[in-house]
Enzyme design. Structure first.
Site: not given
Length: 466
Positions: A388-389
């Site tokens: 999630c980056a």
């Protein structure tokens, strides 16, 4: 919370007092520490939970405190019954505990939310008109994405802490118009574990008339966090990363933007007074306290679990916890450095201070395949994907940062090139044996390959049991 008998458990969670060397201190007891899992090659092994950056196991102290309180659970605020009053007392005292844990300023508000993501979306809803937001591409999506309704400047990934400060200063000085602004920054990267220069970034923000919010999701479980010392305006974190996985989070900081904004959710609890108008409509007077943004029946157990975790970590002593974690980090980094095929991802370099979060890729391996083998053949739980980056991981891997993919999912079958990585993460509950097993498993897999065949199923690499 002593108003009812046995409501707060006193399970010992302090590190081993017999050890004079903090690096040799025992890990804090966590729930699930004795769970065994089956191996695809046969037999069982104690599960090595090395995915703390996604969600940390509950401290045994937290679980015991929650279990002791559960029989006394009641609705909070305005309830006349004994259990309701006790629960209200516990809820509000938990707010005070969190404020003390964060070293909040007088007048700061502590708002309970569902998570870090929820906290930052709440803050995004309070931005004053024409507020500009500045955020580095290195942020977790929880910090990167909530500002879609504002004018956002995305800053390129810096390669040193000093470059981060200089980049922010230039961007803030050049903003046009020179109006209200908010900086959002992580305290510790959920990809590299590296600590960011939060105090210096806060000083730069304030020097240019901006405010700053700290995403402490990866920082608060590992290091003491002081709102006053760092001089941040707000701080956000999640209970499930702070050894309290019961569905609550925190947004703490300055009250003015929170008080001036419309309630995050409209409903009971947020409203102070509601009256019918002569024209048939309703007039609402909203609370100006934290309750303004806590509409609905609150998650009392989740809130209490966060307070319990705050107390447990404080009592264990962050100096001891930090030293033990450094000991574990050194074990892992030294072990990985002995494997030429392993490349550890980093923004600031090998000497940068960090928490127990390390991401890497292995030459010749699809990361999903490698993570699946660690789980199936060694009983080790890590994470693979983009964490999630996406912009940060793609930047570190040298790919186009604009390429999109499903959050956390691998994008190629075993043996094919994919743009994802492996992340190992640990904390206060991690025993030495878990990281030693991990390092040994990495070396064996690189040297000997997997013992089992794997296949892709629903986008994930899994053991082929057919």
């Amino acid at each position: 919370m002593s108003a009812y008998p046995n409501a707060v458990a006193t399970t010992a969670t302090a590190v081993d007092s017999e050890s004079a060397d903090p690096c040799c201190a025992a890990p804090l007891p966590v729930l699930g520490r004795d769970v065994t899992v089956p191996l695809v090659t046969g037999g069982e092994v104690t599960y090595a939970a090395l995915d703390y950056a996604a969600s940390a196991p509950a401290l045994q102290r937290v679980w015991d405190d929650v279990a002791a309180y559960a029989p006394y659970y009641g609705s909070v605020h305005r309830g006349a019954g004994y259990l309701s009053q006790l629960s209200t007392d516990l809820f509000e005292n938990s707010r005070a505990t969190v404020a003390e844990f964060l070293d909040c300023r007088p007048g700061d508000q502590v708002v309970f939310t569902r998570s870090t993501t929820d906290s930052l979306n709440l803050l995004a809803a309070t931005l004053p008109a024409d507020c500009q937001v500045f955020v580095f591409e290195t942020e977790h999506h929880a910090s990167l994405l909530p500002w879609q309704d504002a004018r956002v400047t995305y800053l390129n990934a810096p390669r040193t802490p000093e470059q981060a400060v200089a980049t922010l200063e230039r961007a803030l000085a050049d903003r046009d118009p020179y109006g209200p602004a908010l900086v959002c920054v992580t305290g510790a990267s959920n990809v590299t574990g590296e600590l960011w220069p939060v105090k210096e970034l806060a000083a730069a923000a304030h020097a240019h008339g901006a405010r700053i919010v700290l995403d402490a999701a990866q920082l608060a479980p590992h290091h003491p966090v002081s709102v006053r010392e760092l001089d941040v305006d707000w701080i956000a974190f999640s209970g499930h990363k702070l050894y309290a996985p019961f569905g609550s989070g925190v947004l703490a900081g300055r009250a003015d933007w929170l008080q001036d904004a419309e309630p995050y959710l409209a409903g009971g609890g947020a409203s102070k007074k509601v009256a019918r108008r002569t024209d048939g409509g309703v007039d609402v007077e909203w609370h100006t306290t934290a309750a303004r943004h806590e509409a609905g029946s609150p998650n009392v157990i989740g809130v209490y679990s966060i307070a319990s975790a705050c107390k447990a970590l404080t009592e264990a002593g962050f100096d001891t916890l930090v030293e033990r974690e450094r000991h574990l980090i050194a074990k892992v980094r030294t072990g990985l450095a002995e494997v030429p095929e392993v490349k550890v991802l980093s923004l600031f370099g090998d000497d940068a201070p960090r928490v127990g979060v390390i991401s890497f890729v292995v030459e010749g391996w699809n990361s999903s395949h490698f993570a699946a083998a660690l789980s199936a053949e060694y009983g080790i739980g890590v994470r693979d994907g983009l964490f999630c980056a996406h912009p940060l991981v793609r930047t570190l891997l040298g790919s186009d940062p604009q390429t999109q993919g499903e959050c956390g999912a691998p994008e190629a079958a075993p043996g094919e090139r994919s743009l994802n990585a492996i992340r190992v993460s640990f904390g206060a509950g991690t025993p030495d044996e878990h990281v030693e097993r991990f390092v040994g498993a990495v070396k064996e897999l690189v040297r000997d390959g997997a013992q089992w065949k794997y296949r892709t199923e629903d986008g994930r690499c899994v053991p082929d049991r057919g």
